[in-house]
Design a protein around this motif. Structure first.
Motif, mmCIF file in Angstrom:
data_model
loop_
_atom_site.group_PDB
_atom_site.id
_atom_site.type_symbol
_atom_site.label_atom_id
_atom_site.label_comp_id
_atom_site.label_asym_id
_atom_site.label_seq_id
_atom_site.Cartn_x
_atom_site.Cartn_y
_atom_site.Cartn_z
ATOM 1 N N ASN A 259 0.686 -1.377 0.146
ATOM 2 C CA ASN A 259 -0.061 0.057 0.032
ATOM 3 C C ASN A 259 0.834 1.335 0.184
ATOM 4 N N ASN A 260 1.833 1.167 -0.717
ATOM 5 C CA ASN A 260 2.973 2.484 -0.958
ATOM 6 C C ASN A 260 3.237 3.058 0.361
ATOM 7 N N GLU A 261 3.418 2.195 1.427
ATOM 8 C CA GLU A 261 3.837 2.492 2.626
ATOM 9 C C GLU A 261 5.458 1.967 2.947
ATOM 10 N N LEU A 262 6.567 2.658 2.515
ATOM 11 C CA LEU A 262 7.828 2.073 2.233
ATOM 12 C C LEU A 262 8.293 2.124 3.800
ATOM 13 N N PRO A 263 9.407 1.056 3.982
ATOM 14 C CA PRO A 263 10.213 1.252 5.061
ATOM 15 C C PRO A 263 10.952 2.554 5.178
ATOM 16 N N ASP A 264 11.631 3.026 6.152
ATOM 17 C CA ASP A 264 12.128 4.212 6.362
ATOM 18 C C ASP A 264 13.488 3.795 5.968
ATOM 19 N N PHE A 265 14.018 2.862 5.885
ATOM 20 C CA PHE A 265 15.513 2.473 5.400
ATOM 21 C C PHE A 265 15.494 0.925 5.076
ATOM 22 N N LEU A 266 16.188 0.646 4.087
ATOM 23 C CA LEU A 266 16.386 -0.639 3.616
ATOM 24 C C LEU A 266 18.041 -0.873 3.163
ATOM 25 N N GLN A 267 18.710 -1.997 3.471
ATOM 26 C CA GLN A 267 20.111 -2.174 3.295
ATOM 27 C C GLN A 267 20.100 -3.480 2.802
ATOM 28 N N ILE A 268 20.842 -3.782 1.848
ATOM 29 C CA ILE A 268 21.351 -5.220 1.263
ATOM 30 C C ILE A 268 22.675 -5.197 1.217
ATOM 31 N N GLU A 269 23.490 -6.169 1.808
ATOM 32 C CA GLU A 269 24.997 -6.066 1.821
ATOM 33 C C GLU A 269 25.484 -7.677 1.838
ATOM 34 N N GLU A 270 26.646 -7.785 1.197
ATOM 35 C CA GLU A 270 27.495 -8.884 1.344
ATOM 36 C C GLU A 270 27.599 -9.407 2.677
ATOM 37 N N GLY A 271 27.543 -10.837 2.982
ATOM 38 C CA GLY A 271 27.759 -11.171 4.424
ATOM 39 C C GLY A 271 26.721 -11.644 4.953
ATOM 40 N N ASP A 272 26.787 -12.564 5.948
ATOM 41 C CA ASP A 272 26.042 -13.299 6.844
ATOM 42 C C ASP A 272 25.181 -12.588 8.070
ATOM 43 N N ILE A 273 25.740 -11.332 8.240
ATOM 44 C CA ILE A 273 25.238 -10.592 9.456
ATOM 45 C C ILE A 273 24.974 -9.133 9.009
ATOM 46 N N ALA A 274 23.864 -8.579 9.633
ATOM 47 C CA ALA A 274 23.285 -7.235 9.250
ATOM 48 C C ALA A 274 24.312 -6.394 9.981
ATOM 49 N N THR A 275 24.885 -5.502 9.476
ATOM 50 C CA THR A 275 25.716 -4.253 10.127
ATOM 51 C C THR A 275 25.126 -2.920 10.126
ATOM 52 N N GLU A 276 25.997 -2.095 10.738
ATOM 53 C CA GLU A 276 25.411 -0.713 10.736
ATOM 54 C C GLU A 276 25.105 -0.090 9.316
ATOM 55 N N TRP A 277 23.904 0.391 9.359
ATOM 56 C CA TRP A 277 23.470 1.021 8.107
ATOM 57 C C TRP A 277 24.227 2.328 7.283
ATOM 58 N N TYR A 278 24.153 2.052 6.179
ATOM 59 C CA TYR A 278 24.869 3.354 5.260
ATOM 60 C C TYR A 278 24.311 3.479 3.930
ATOM 61 N N THR A 279 24.121 4.690 3.526
ATOM 62 C CA THR A 279 23.398 5.106 2.155
ATOM 63 C C THR A 279 24.103 4.375 1.174
ATOM 64 N N TYR A 280 23.503 4.330 0.097
ATOM 65 C CA TYR A 280 23.995 3.934 -1.285
ATOM 66 C C TYR A 280 24.884 5.067 -1.657
ATOM 67 N N GLY A 281 26.206 4.428 -2.391
ATOM 68 C CA GLY A 281 26.888 5.577 -2.810
ATOM 69 C C GLY A 281 28.466 5.292 -2.862
ATOM 70 N N PHE A 282 29.294 6.185 -2.779
ATOM 71 C CA PHE A 282 30.890 6.049 -2.685
ATOM 72 C C PHE A 282 31.385 6.877 -1.544
ATOM 73 N N PHE A 283 32.506 6.274 -1.121
ATOM 74 C CA PHE A 283 33.352 7.120 -0.061
ATOM 75 C C PHE A 283 34.420 7.342 -0.953
ATOM 76 N N ILE A 284 35.258 8.423 -0.480
ATOM 77 C CA ILE A 284 36.686 8.696 -1.151
ATOM 78 C C ILE A 284 37.684 8.485 0.098
ATOM 79 N N THR A 285 38.694 7.593 -0.286
ATOM 80 C CA THR A 285 39.445 7.308 0.900
ATOM 81 C C THR A 285 41.189 7.591 0.091
ATOM 82 N N PRO A 286 41.977 8.013 1.133
ATOM 83 C CA PRO A 286 41.606 8.270 2.659
ATOM 84 C C PRO A 286 41.167 9.817 2.614
ATOM 85 N N GLN A 287 40.172 9.907 3.449
ATOM 86 C CA GLN A 287 39.475 11.049 3.630
ATOM 87 C C GLN A 287 40.575 12.013 4.192
ATOM 88 N N ALA A 288 40.348 13.103 3.754
ATOM 89 C CA ALA A 288 41.295 14.344 4.632
ATOM 90 C C ALA A 288 40.577 14.919 5.865
#
Length: 667
Positions: A259-288
Motif C-alpha cells: 500500500n505504498n508505505e515504504l520502510p524508512d530504510f533498507l540495506q542489502i550487503e554481502e555477508g551473513d550478518i546485518a551491520t551498521e546502516w549506510y546509504t548507497y554511494g561511494f566514499f573517498i579514501t583516505p578522507q582528508a
C-alpha cells in the motif's frame, strides 16, 4: 682554399660559411677558366704553360672534367640549401596567428557556460531525441572508473529507488511471480543485481511486507520467480532481517509494501550478518581530516598517554576536543591540561576499552546544562565477578579491569547546581580518586551494572541533589573510603538498587543549611520500595564522622528505609560519630540482622525526643556499646532485638524483656 663546415643549426655563422664556400668556388672557377683561355692562346709558344694548365692531369680535357664535377657539386649544395631554407620557413610560427590564439584563449577563472558548448551537447541536456547515452556501461577508452580512483563503494547495494510491483506466490508455487497490476497497483519492491553463489543479508525498518525472490533476469510482470521468503514469512512489523544465498541467480527482488508505505530504510550487503546502516554511494579514501581531529599519531601519544590539549583548536568546542581525545585513545591514559577550564556543553563519554585512565591534573570541566557531564562506561553488562571462563570476567580483567579517574574537577556554572559530574555504568574495578565535584545537582552518579569499584579521597561539595547517587543501579563489592562530602541535599543516596557488599569507611560527611540548597535531608539514605525484588545486603558503615555542621537541620542523619519486610539485611554500623541531628540520628525500617555498636551520638536540638527510631518490621537487631544522648524508640513489629551496655545521657532505659525486645545493663 679552406672548406668551411655547415652545421645543422642554421644560425648567422652557418649562413656566412655557406656564402664563403660559394664565393671561393666561384672565384676558383673564374680563375681556372681564365688560365685555360690563356693556355689555349699561348699553347704553341710555351710547353711549360701547357703543363701548368693540365695541373698534373694526363690531358687538358681531364682537367676540365674535374672542374665540371666541382661545379655540379656546387649546384647540388645550392639546391639542398634552398630546400632547407624552405623547410625552416614553412615550420616557423606565424606571429599574427600566435597573437590571435592568445587573445582567444579561455580564462580558467570564468565558468564554462552554455554558449561554450556545441548544439549536440545542448540537445542532450534538453533531452532531445537520439541524444541519450550511457556513461557507466559504455565507458570511453581511458575514462575514469571507480577502480582507477580512491572511491570505495558503500556496502549498501540498494540505491533507494523502488519499482512498482510485488511478489505473489509461495515457495511451493513460483507463479504468477512478479505482479504489477490489480491488487499490486500500489505495491513497491526493491530490485538489486547480485553476484551468483554469494551470501547477502537484508536489514530494514518495519513495513507491511517482507518477501524475497530470485530471478535470472530483471523481473517482469507475471514472470515466475524463485521464492526464498514468501507470504508465510512476512512476519508483519517485527520482521526486519533476512540472510540468503543468491545461488545461480543474478537479481533479488525485495517486496516491502502493498500500500505504498515504504520502510524508512533498507540495506542489502554481502555477508551473513546485518551491520551498521549506510546509504548507497561511494566514499573517498583516505578522507582528508583536520590535523586537530586526527587520531593518536606521533606526538599525540607520549609515554602511553594522550593529551586533550593536542585536540583543541580550529574553533572546536571543548566538549568535542575531549571527545576526540577519548575516541582516539587506544588503551591509553588521557591527560587534561591543569591550567584549563573546559566548557562542556554536552556529555563527553569515555569507554574503558579505549581509555584505561584519566589524569585530570585538577583541570575543571564546567557545564551550564542539566546533563551527565563526564560519563565513563565499560562492557560489564551482566553477571557477577566470579573468575570463570563462561562469565567473561577473565577476559575483562585483561581488557578493562581497574581503570581510574584521578584528580579531575567537575562543576556547573556558579549558582546553577545542575548536571551530574561523573557518571559511570558497566565498569569493572573502577577507581575514582582525588576528584572534586561541586556546585552540581549530583556529584557522582552510579547507574547500570558495576562491580568492584572504589570511590576514595574525593571532595564532593554543595550539590542540590545527591553527593553520590545510586540510581536504580546493580552494584556488588564497592568501597566508599576517605571522602569529604558536605553541604549536599543528601550526601549518599541509594535508590531502588540491587546492592551487596558496601563499605562506607573513614569518610567525613557533613551537612548544613545554605542559602542555595536550603534544608538538608539525610547524610546517608538507603531506600527500596516493595516492588523491587532485590535487597540491600552487607552494608558496613564504619569509622565515619557524620554530622550536621552546627545548624541542627538534618533529619535523620542515617536513614535505612525499606517498604518491604527484610529489604535491608546485614547492616553493620560501628565506631562512627553522629552529631547534631534535628530529630533522630538513626532511622531503620524493614531490616533484618542489624548491628549498631560502638558509636557516639551527640545531641542536636534540645527537644530531640530520641536518637534511635526503629519503625515497622525490624528483627535481629543489636544495639550495644554506644553513647546515646536521648531515647530509643521501637515499634510493636520489632522482634529479636537486644539493647544492652549503652551509656545513656539524660534518660534512663529500664531493663526489660517481652520476648521480642530485651533491654539490659544500660546506664
Amino acid at each position: 682554399m679552406v672548406r668551411r663546415d655547415i652545421d645543422a643549426f642554421w644560425d648567422r655563422e652557418t649562413k656566412n660559411n655557406i656564402n664563403e664556400n660559394f664565393k671561393e668556388l666561384y672565384d676558383k672557377a673564374v680563375t681556372t677558366t681564365k688560365t685555360i683561355d690563356d693556355l689555349v692562346l699561348e699553347s704553341g709558344e710555351s710547353n711549360m704553360e701547357v703543363v701548368q694548365a693540365r695541373a698534373g692531369k694526363p690531358t687538358l680535357n681531364a682537367r676540365l672534367n674535374v672542374i665540371d664535377d666541382g661545379l655540379n657539386l656546387v649546384d647540388q649544395q645550392l639546391a639542398q640549401t634552398a630546400q632547407e631554407i624552405n623547410r625552416v620557413d614553412s615550420s616557423k610560427a606565424n606571429k599574427n596567428e600566435v597573437e590571435e590564439a592568445l587573445n582567444n584563449k579561455r580564462d580558467k577563472s570564468v565558468p564554462i557556460g552554455l554558449n561554450d558548448t556545441d548544439s549536440e551537447l545542448l540537445a542532450a541536456i534538453e533531452g532531445g531525441e537520439g541524444t541519450s547515452f550511457n556513461l557507466e556501461s559504455i565507458p570511453r577508452d581511458y575514462s575514469v572508473t571507480p577502480e582507477k580512483t580512491t572511491f570505495v563503494r558503500s556496502k549498501n547495494l540498494f540505491d533507494g529507488n523502488y519499482i512498482k510491483g510485488g511478489l505473489s506466490g509461495s515457495k511451493t508455487s513460483q507463479t504468477p511471480g512478479f505482479v504489477t497490476t490489480g491488487a499490486f497497483e500500489d505495491a513497491k519492491s526493491a530490485v538489486i543485481e547480485v553476484k551468483q553463489h554469494t551470501t547477502y543479508t537484508i536489514s530494514k525498518t518495519p513495513s507491511d511486507r517482507f518477501r524475497v525472490a530470485l530471478t535470472s533476469n530483471y523481473p517482469e510482470h507475471n514472470r515466475a520467480v524463485k521464492f526464498i521468503r514468501d507470504e508465510y514469512d512476512d512476519g508483519g512489523d517485527s520482521a526486519t532481517e533476512f540472510t540468503f544465498n543468491s545461488e545461480n541467480y543474478n537479481y533479488v527482488t525485495i517486496y516491502v509494501t502493498i500500500n505504498n508505505e515504504l520502510p524508512d530504510f533498507l540495506q542489502i550487503e554481502e555477508g551473513d550478518i546485518a551491520t551498521e546502516w549506510y546509504t548507497y554511494g561511494f566514499f573517498i579514501t583516505p578522507q582528508a581530516e583536520k590535523y586537530s581531529s586526527i587520531g593518536v599519531i606521533k606526538d599525540r601519544m607520549k609515554d602511553g598517554k594522550v593529551y586533550v590539549n593536542d585536540f583543541t583548536g580550529d574553533g572546536k568546542s571543548d566538549a568535542d576536543a575531549i571527545q576526540d581525545a577519548f575516541d582516539h585513545s587506544k588503551g591509553n591514559v588521557v591527560v587534561f591540561n591543569p591550567e584549563k577550564k573546559y566548557n562542556v556543553n554536552k556529555t563527553v563519554t569515555a569507554h574503558a576499552s579505549k581509555v584505561r585512565g584519566v589524569e585530570g591534573q585538577n583541570a575543571l570541566l564546567e557545564a551550564d546544562a542539566d546533563i551527565d557531564i563526564f560519563k565513563y562506561v565499560g562492557s560489564k553488562t551482566s553477571g557477577n565477578a566470579i573468575p570463570t571462563p563462561s562469565s567473561g570476567n577473565i577476559e575483562l580483567a585483561y581488557s578493562e579491569m581497574k581503570p581510574f579517574i584521578n584528580h579531575l574537577r567537575v562543576s556547573s556554572t556558579k549558582g546553577a547546581y545542575v548536571g551530574s559530574g561523573i557518571v559511570f555504568d558497566g565498569t569493572y574495578g573502577l577507581t575514582i580518586d582525588g576528584c572534586h565535584a561541586f556546585n552540581l545537582k549530583h556529584g557522582i552518579k552510579v547507574v547500570g551494572l558495576n562491580r568492584d569499584f572504589i570511590v576514595s579521597n574525593n571532595t564532593i561539595y554543595h550539590c542540590s541533589g545527591q553527593g553520590i547517587f545510586w540510581d536504580n543501579a546493580d552494584v556488588h563489592q564497592q568501597n566508599i573510603v576517605g571522602n569529604h562530602i558536605s553541604y549536599c541535599k543528601k550526601s549518599l543516596y541509594f535508590l531502588n538498587s540491587n546492592m551487596h557488599n558496601v563499605q562506607i569507611v573513614g569518610n567525613d560527611i557533613e551537612s548544613g543549611f545554605t542559602d542555595d540548597i536550603r534544608y538538608p535531608e539525610s547524610l546517608i539514605h538507603f531506600y527500596i520500595d516493595d516492588s523491587i525484588t532485590q535487597v540491600y545486603e552487607a552494608i558496613h558503615i564504619v569509622g565515619n564522622s557524620l554530622q550536621d555542621h552546627l545548624n541542627n537541620y538534618t533529619q535523620p542523619l542515617l536513614k535505612f528505609e525499606s517498604k518491604k519486610e527484610a529489604g535491608i539485611q546485614d547492616l553493620i554500623i560501628g565506631n562512627n560519630q553522629l552529631a547534631n541531628a534535628l530529630k533522630e540520628s538513626l532511622y531503620i525500617e524493614g531490616s533484618d540482622r542489624v548491628a549498631f555498636t560502638g558509636n557516639s551520638i551527640k545531641r542536636g536540638g534540645e527537644d530531640v525526643p530520641y536518637s534511635i527510631n526503629l519503625v515497622g518490621s525490624n528483627k535481629n537487631v543489636n544495639i550495644s556499646g554506644n553513647n546515646i544522648p536521648t531515647g530509643i524508640q521501637w515499634s510493636a513489629e520489632t522482634t529479636k532485638t537486644l539493647i544492652a551496655n549503652n551509656i545513656l545521657d539524660g534518660f534512663t532505659l529500664p531493663d526489660s524483656d517481652d520476648g521480642k525486645v530485651k533491654v539490659v545493663n544500660n546506664f
